[in-house]
Design a protein around this motif. Structure first.
Motif, PDB file in Angstrom:
ATOM      1  N   ILE A  34      11.434  83.735  45.897  1.00  0.00           N
ATOM      2  CA  ILE A  34      12.367  84.343  46.848  1.00  0.00           C
ATOM      3  C   ILE A  34      11.613  84.996  47.989  1.00  0.00           C
ATOM      4  O   ILE A  34      10.420  85.296  47.875  1.00  0.00           O
ATOM      5  N   PHE A  72      16.115  80.010  53.868  1.00  0.00           N
ATOM      6  CA  PHE A  72      16.896  80.273  52.665  1.00  0.00           C
ATOM      7  C   PHE A  72      15.857  80.444  51.575  1.00  0.00           C
ATOM      8  O   PHE A  72      15.378  79.477  51.010  1.00  0.00           O
ATOM      9  N   GLU A  73      15.459  81.700  51.363  1.00  0.00           N
ATOM     10  CA  GLU A  73      14.319  82.033  50.516  1.00  0.00           C
ATOM     11  C   GLU A  73      13.069  81.307  51.013  1.00  0.00           C
ATOM     12  O   GLU A  73      12.638  81.555  52.121  1.00  0.00           O
ATOM     13  N   CYS A 124      22.123  74.535  53.546  1.00  0.00           N
ATOM     14  CA  CYS A 124      21.797  75.865  53.029  1.00  0.00           C
ATOM     15  C   CYS A 124      22.986  76.821  53.143  1.00  0.00           C
ATOM     16  O   CYS A 124      23.166  77.697  52.294  1.00  0.00           O
ATOM     17  N   ARG A 153      24.424  78.711  49.803  1.00  0.00           N
ATOM     18  CA  ARG A 153      24.648  80.152  49.648  1.00  0.00           C
ATOM     19  C   ARG A 153      26.014  80.430  49.025  1.00  0.00           C
ATOM     20  O   ARG A 153      26.159  81.327  48.195  1.00  0.00           O
ATOM     21  N   ALA A 160      16.302  79.145  45.056  1.00  0.00           N
ATOM     22  CA  ALA A 160      17.047  79.941  46.032  1.00  0.00           C
ATOM     23  C   ALA A 160      18.469  80.198  45.546  1.00  0.00           C
ATOM     24  O   ALA A 160      18.999  81.310  45.684  1.00  0.00           O
ATOM     25  N   ASN A 167      20.118  83.976  44.460  1.00  0.00           N
ATOM     26  CA  ASN A 167      21.240  84.460  45.254  1.00  0.00           C
ATOM     27  C   ASN A 167      22.531  84.466  44.440  1.00  0.00           C
ATOM     28  O   ASN A 167      23.618  84.629  44.993  1.00  0.00           O
TER      29      ASN A 167
END
Length: 481
Positions: A48, A161-162, A175, A179, A204, A208
């Protein structure tokens, strides 16, 4: 700051961090990852994007300070905060070696810690923006030395994204959806060529999700017999087969409450597909040699470098398992399909490996970026990283990466044919309304990227009010990363 940051806390065993963690996560909306050892903290940081690290010591222990000192070399962009019971027991030289932003005394005041973290991350953001401006002016001057780049020398700031770095529309849209998928409990199927970053996407998503405080365990299913794979995932009892000299928990039970990432899922046998389907449907785990069926709560993220729908059509993969796995389905595009990402990825890898090798690299020349953009990269992002790592190793301190450091195969690559769509707006959808909206979304996203998400400047460029731009950001679900 545009978005809350991520904080890793290396806590001393037996210490109380409940109140500080609540303040950081609830009052400030930071993502907090609590680790009990340096190894656990580094594992999380490999998956991350971390903004700040806090390490605690007690008594005569200095492992927390040693950890922060190590981070100064391995993760120089991370802000470091030290927690100690006695300010006199640590020398100023030791604190200077670790480049500590601030040290705090125990017992901690949670409100004070929150303020220190907030100010530290504000300082980090200002330093980041300063670096961006400095790099842009440096690139502008370097273009006179290393050859003028076609078009503007300034590239839009990359998004993340990470550990996934990108500027292309394809990756941005994927991405954005990832999420949203992360916040659900649905299984996820990730497909794409080798080296595109499927495992990075899986990590990722996990970090999240609401499962981020529980384990993420990884199993490559390629080239394994059914018995061995059954043992690795479901576990076994002692004596279940030759060599089973003790009980084995299995990844599914070990990751209870967390996530299991199954790579190369296309390689499992038809008989094992049945076992996996049963687990996905019922959460049932029956270790080899056991009579009792157990249950566990695990989210499965599967990946394949071969299209599963083709295997289903040929009868090589169960259709019911395919549909069960693809709660969300992602196709990570090959690097050749998103040449816009080559430059920011190259810069990211150059900084990463320069730090790892303790080497000062001023930047990448325009001619190198042009040559890299011509590459086909059958090994995708992994191949690009290996090339940049090689170039950094060959470069001298205080130099730019230039074409003399490049591999002959890339140096001699033919120019990419024009008209391949790189950098050109590509409308999507069937109806005129859909295509016009897709173009508007791309135009708004690129304007925001050019101005580093300064909405006032982007609105001025687009001829919109700030409220009008905010409405479009909300309408198209655009995110700043």
């Amino acid at each position: 700051m545009d978005q809350p940051g991520t904080i890793v806390i290396l806590a001393r065993p037996g210490s109380e961090w409940r109140s500080p963690c609540e303040v950081l996560s609830e009052r400030y909306a930071y993502r907090v990852v609590l680790a009990s050892s340096p190894a656990e903290a580094l594992t999380a940081m490999s998956s991350i994007q971390v903004d700040l690290a806090i390490a605690e010591d007690g008594g005569d222990d200095t492992s927390g300070l040693d950890f922060l000192t190590q981070l100064r070399v391995s993760h120089p962009d991370i802000v470091r905060v030290y927690v100690t019971p006695d300010s006199h027991r640590v020398s100023m030289q030791a604190l200077a070696r670790a480049a500590i932003y601030q040290f705090l005394l125990t017992p901690l005041d949670a409100v004070q810690l929150g303020l220190v973290v907030e100010r530290a991350l504000e300082t980090r953001e200002l330093a980041r923006r300063h670096r961006i401006l400095s790099r842009e002016f440096k690139i502008s001057g370097a273009s006179l030395i290393f050859g003028e780049r076609k078009g503007s020398p300034f590239r839009p700031e990359s998004q993340r994204f990470e550990k996934l770095v990108y500027v292309s529309e394809k990756m941005a849209e994927m991405c954005d959806l990832a999420r949203q998928a992360a916040t659900t409990e649905l299984p996820i199927l990730i497909q794409g060529e080798t080296g595109t970053g499927k495992e990075l996407l899986a990590r990722a998503v996990h970090y999240n999700s609401t499962r981020r405080t529980s384990p993420l365990l990884v199993q490559n299913c390629g080239g394994m017999s059914d018995e061995l794979l059954q043992s690795e995932l479901f576990g076994h009892k002692r004596g279940a087969f030759t060599g089973a000299i003790s009980d084995r928990l299995g990844l599914f039970r070990a990751a209870d409450g967390g996530t299991v990432f199954l790579d190369e899922i296309s390689e499992v046998s038809p008989s094992f597909q049945v076992s996996l389907l049963r687990f996905l449907q019922e959460g049932e785990v029956k270790p080899l040699g056991a009579d009792k069926v157990l249950h566990c709560n695990v989210r499965v993220i599967a990946a394949s470098n071969r299209p599963l729908h083709d295997l289903v059509a040929r009868g090589e993969f169960r259709q019911d398992l395919y549909f069960r796995l693809k709660g969300f389905e992602f196709e990570v595009p090959a690097l050749r399909e998103r040449p816009d990402d080559i430059a920011p990825l190259a810069e990211f890898f150059a900084a990463k490996h320069a730090d790892a090798l303790s080497r000062k690299i001023l930047g990448i020349s325009a001619s190198v970026i042009d040559k890299l953009s011509n590459g086909d990269f059958p090994g995708n992002v992994r191949e690009l990283e290996n090339e940049i790592r090689r170039m950094v190793a060959l470069a001298k301190d205080g130099e730019y990466l230039t074409t003399r450091n490049m591999s002959p195969s890339l140096l001699n690559a033919a120019p990419r044919p024009k008209g391949d769509g790189a950098g050109i707006f590509q409308p999507e959808g069937v109806t005129l309304k859909d295509q016009v909206e897709s173009l508007e979304k791309q135009i708004v996203r690129r304007a925001l990227a050019r101005h580093h998400w300064n909405q006032s400047r982007a609105a001025d460029e687009l001829g919109l009010s700030r409220v009008g731009l905010a409405n479009k950001i909300k309408r198209y679900n655009l995110n700043h990363n």
